[in-house]
Design a protein around this motif. Sequence first.
Motif, PDB file in Angstrom:
ATOM      1  N   GLU A   1      22.370   6.112  -4.642  1.00 52.20           N
ATOM      2  CA  GLU A   1      23.420   6.635  -4.033  1.00 52.20           C
ATOM      3  C   GLU A   1      24.097   8.016  -4.703  1.00 52.20           C
TER       4      GLU A   1
ATOM      5  N   VAL B   1      20.825   0.387  -5.516  1.00 54.07           N
ATOM      6  CA  VAL B   1      21.470   1.116  -4.531  1.00 54.07           C
ATOM      7  C   VAL B   1      22.559   2.186  -5.194  1.00 54.07           C
TER       8      VAL B   1
ATOM      9  N   THR C   1      24.002  11.965  -4.052  1.00 51.82           N
ATOM     10  CA  THR C   1      24.847  12.733  -4.019  1.00 51.82           C
ATOM     11  C   THR C   1      24.821  13.926  -4.672  1.00 51.82           C
TER      12      THR C   1
END
Length: 77
Positions: free
Chosen positions: A50, A46, A54
Motif C-alpha cells: 500500500e 500489505v 501510494t
Amino acid sequence: MSNSFTIDLNDEGLERLKAAAAHVGKSPIDFVREAVQEHIEDVEDVISAEAALTKIRSGEMKTYPLEELMREFGPEN
C-alpha cells in the motif's frame, strides 16, 4: 522475551485446531504461533504494498514495463 495470551475457541474450533495441527505434525500451540506469525507477515506485506502504491500514484516512485526490464536486465545481458 516471550509473552503469552489466551484465545477462546468453541469445542468445534478446538477440535479443528487439533486436527489441523496433527495433520502437519505440530502441536496446537506451535500451529497457532506459526499461523499468527505468518498472518503478521502477510499484513506487513500489505502495508508495504500500500505504501509503494501510494508512492506510485503520487509520482514519487516510477514503474517500468516488464518488456523494458527484460531488454535491460534479461537473461541474455
